[in-house]
Design a protein around this motif. Structure first.
Motif, PDB file in Angstrom:
ATOM      1  N   MET A   1       0.838  -1.191   0.000  1.00  0.00           N
ATOM      2  CA  MET A   1       0.000   0.000   0.000  1.00  0.00           C
ATOM      3  C   MET A   1       0.877   1.248   0.000  1.00  0.00           C
ATOM      4  SD  MET A   1      -3.228  -0.124   0.067  1.00  0.00           S
ATOM      5  CE  MET A   1      -4.711  -0.782   0.675  1.00  0.00           C
ATOM      6  N   ALA A   2       0.436   2.235  -0.721  1.00  0.00           N
ATOM      7  CA  ALA A   2       1.171   3.496  -0.778  1.00  0.00           C
ATOM      8  C   ALA A   2       0.900   4.306   0.478  1.00  0.00           C
ATOM      9  CB  ALA A   2       0.746   4.278  -2.005  1.00  0.00           C
ATOM     10  N   LYS A   3       1.934   4.942   0.993  1.00  0.00           N
ATOM     11  CA  LYS A   3       1.774   5.808   2.159  1.00  0.00           C
ATOM     12  C   LYS A   3       1.324   7.183   1.702  1.00  0.00           C
ATOM     13  CE  LYS A   3       4.891   3.440   5.097  1.00  0.00           C
ATOM     14  NZ  LYS A   3       5.161   3.444   6.471  1.00  0.00           N
ATOM     15  N   PRO A   4       0.624   7.944   2.562  1.00  0.00           N
ATOM     16  CA  PRO A   4       0.243   9.306   2.179  1.00  0.00           C
ATOM     17  C   PRO A   4       1.477  10.185   2.031  1.00  0.00           C
ATOM     18  CG  PRO A   4      -0.408   8.839   4.427  1.00  0.00           C
ATOM     19  CD  PRO A   4       0.122   7.568   3.856  1.00  0.00           C
ATOM     20  N   ASN A   5       1.342  11.208   1.216  1.00  0.00           N
ATOM     21  CA  ASN A   5       2.432  12.126   0.947  1.00  0.00           C
ATOM     22  C   ASN A   5       2.921  12.760   2.248  1.00  0.00           C
ATOM     23  OD1 ASN A   5       4.167  13.971  -0.136  1.00  0.00           O
ATOM     24  ND2 ASN A   5       2.676  14.976  -1.444  1.00  0.00           N
ATOM     25  N   LYS A   6       4.228  12.657   2.537  1.00  0.00           N
ATOM     26  CA  LYS A   6       4.776  13.178   3.795  1.00  0.00           C
ATOM     27  C   LYS A   6       4.556  14.674   3.936  1.00  0.00           C
ATOM     28  CE  LYS A   6       6.887  10.299   6.561  1.00  0.00           C
ATOM     29  NZ  LYS A   6       6.239   9.954   7.780  1.00  0.00           N
ATOM     30  N   LYS A   7       4.896  15.418   2.880  1.00  0.00           N
ATOM     31  CA  LYS A   7       4.761  16.868   2.945  1.00  0.00           C
ATOM     32  C   LYS A   7       3.293  17.261   3.050  1.00  0.00           C
ATOM     33  CE  LYS A   7       5.924  21.065   0.533  1.00  0.00           C
ATOM     34  NZ  LYS A   7       5.194  21.584  -0.589  1.00  0.00           N
ATOM     35  N   GLY A   8       2.468  16.589   2.306  1.00  0.00           N
ATOM     36  CA  GLY A   8       1.038  16.846   2.358  1.00  0.00           C
ATOM     37  C   GLY A   8       0.648  18.118   1.639  1.00  0.00           C
ATOM     38  N   PHE A  61     -16.815  12.242  17.495  1.00  0.00           N
ATOM     39  CA  PHE A  61     -16.956  12.594  16.080  1.00  0.00           C
ATOM     40  C   PHE A  61     -16.095  11.729  15.177  1.00  0.00           C
ATOM     41  CE2 PHE A  61     -13.638  15.347  17.775  1.00  0.00           C
ATOM     42  CZ  PHE A  61     -12.626  15.212  16.843  1.00  0.00           C
ATOM     43  N   ALA A  62     -15.219  10.887  15.756  1.00  0.00           N
ATOM     44  CA  ALA A  62     -14.332  10.045  14.954  1.00  0.00           C
ATOM     45  C   ALA A  62     -13.893   8.845  15.785  1.00  0.00           C
ATOM     46  CB  ALA A  62     -13.116  10.843  14.495  1.00  0.00           C
ATOM     47  N   ARG A  63     -13.217   7.907  15.085  1.00  0.00           N
ATOM     48  CA  ARG A  63     -12.633   6.747  15.754  1.00  0.00           C
ATOM     49  C   ARG A  63     -11.161   6.660  15.381  1.00  0.00           C
ATOM     50  NH1 ARG A  63     -17.283   4.753  13.364  1.00  0.00           N
ATOM     51  NH2 ARG A  63     -18.948   4.409  14.854  1.00  0.00           N
ATOM     52  N   PRO A  64     -10.287   6.346  16.331  1.00  0.00           N
ATOM     53  CA  PRO A  64      -8.874   6.156  15.980  1.00  0.00           C
ATOM     54  C   PRO A  64      -8.715   4.912  15.100  1.00  0.00           C
ATOM     55  CG  PRO A  64      -9.190   6.203  18.369  1.00  0.00           C
ATOM     56  CD  PRO A  64     -10.535   6.225  17.749  1.00  0.00           C
ATOM     57  N   ALA A  65      -7.831   5.009  14.118  1.00  0.00           N
ATOM     58  CA  ALA A  65      -7.588   3.894  13.210  1.00  0.00           C
ATOM     59  C   ALA A  65      -6.166   3.992  12.677  1.00  0.00           C
ATOM     60  CB  ALA A  65      -8.579   3.926  12.053  1.00  0.00           C
ATOM     61  N   VAL A  66      -5.708   2.911  12.057  1.00  0.00           N
ATOM     62  CA  VAL A  66      -4.431   2.904  11.349  1.00  0.00           C
ATOM     63  C   VAL A  66      -4.759   2.647   9.890  1.00  0.00           C
ATOM     64  CG1 VAL A  66      -2.207   1.778  11.097  1.00  0.00           C
ATOM     65  CG2 VAL A  66      -3.178   2.109  13.366  1.00  0.00           C
ATOM     66  N   ILE A  67      -4.468   3.633   9.035  1.00  0.00           N
ATOM     67  CA  ILE A  67      -4.771   3.544   7.611  1.00  0.00           C
ATOM     68  C   ILE A  67      -3.455   3.592   6.848  1.00  0.00           C
ATOM     69  CG2 ILE A  67      -5.965   4.645   5.683  1.00  0.00           C
ATOM     70  CD1 ILE A  67      -7.907   5.794   7.814  1.00  0.00           C
ATOM     71  N   ARG A  68      -3.209   2.560   6.056  1.00  0.00           N
ATOM     72  CA  ARG A  68      -1.952   2.428   5.303  1.00  0.00           C
ATOM     73  C   ARG A  68      -0.731   2.518   6.213  1.00  0.00           C
ATOM     74  NH1 ARG A  68      -2.965   7.034   1.296  1.00  0.00           N
ATOM     75  NH2 ARG A  68      -5.192   6.862   1.294  1.00  0.00           N
ATOM     76  N   GLY A  69      -0.840   2.035   7.433  1.00  0.00           N
ATOM     77  CA  GLY A  69       0.282   2.042   8.369  1.00  0.00           C
ATOM     78  C   GLY A  69       0.502   3.364   9.076  1.00  0.00           C
TER      79      GLY A  69
END
Length: 83
Positions: A1-8, A61-69
């Motif tokens: 899986m691709a990680k999200p862009n670090k710089k964003g 309003f949200a749940r903690p999760a791990v997405i793409r590590g």
């Protein structure tokens, strides 16, 4: 899986509780779509005292999760708005 862009992305959005309109985050969001998840590393300002709980009305309003590590918050549908 691709990680999200670090710089964003550089564009920030303000995220509010949909019930009481309290500011929750300033978030560097990419794209034009709906807000489904917030990667924790992209949150530039956090106004919450407890993770995923509105500081004013104490609603989750949200749940903690791990997405793409990467740690993230999965937003519960209809609980937040953003501008």
């Amino acid at each position: 899986m691709a990680k999200p862009n670090k710089k964003g992305p550089t564009k920030t959005v303000d995220i509010f509780c949909s019930a009481c309109k309290t500011p929750l985050f300033k978030y560097r969001k990419g794209g034009k779509g709906a807000l489904v998840k917030c990667f924790i590393e992209r949150i530039s300002q956090n106004f919450t005292k407890e993770p995923c709980i509105c500081p004013n009305c104490n609603r989750p309003f949200a749940r903690p999760a791990v997405i793409r590590g990467i740690p993230a918050y999965k937003i519960i549908g209809g609980k937040v708005t953003f501008k």
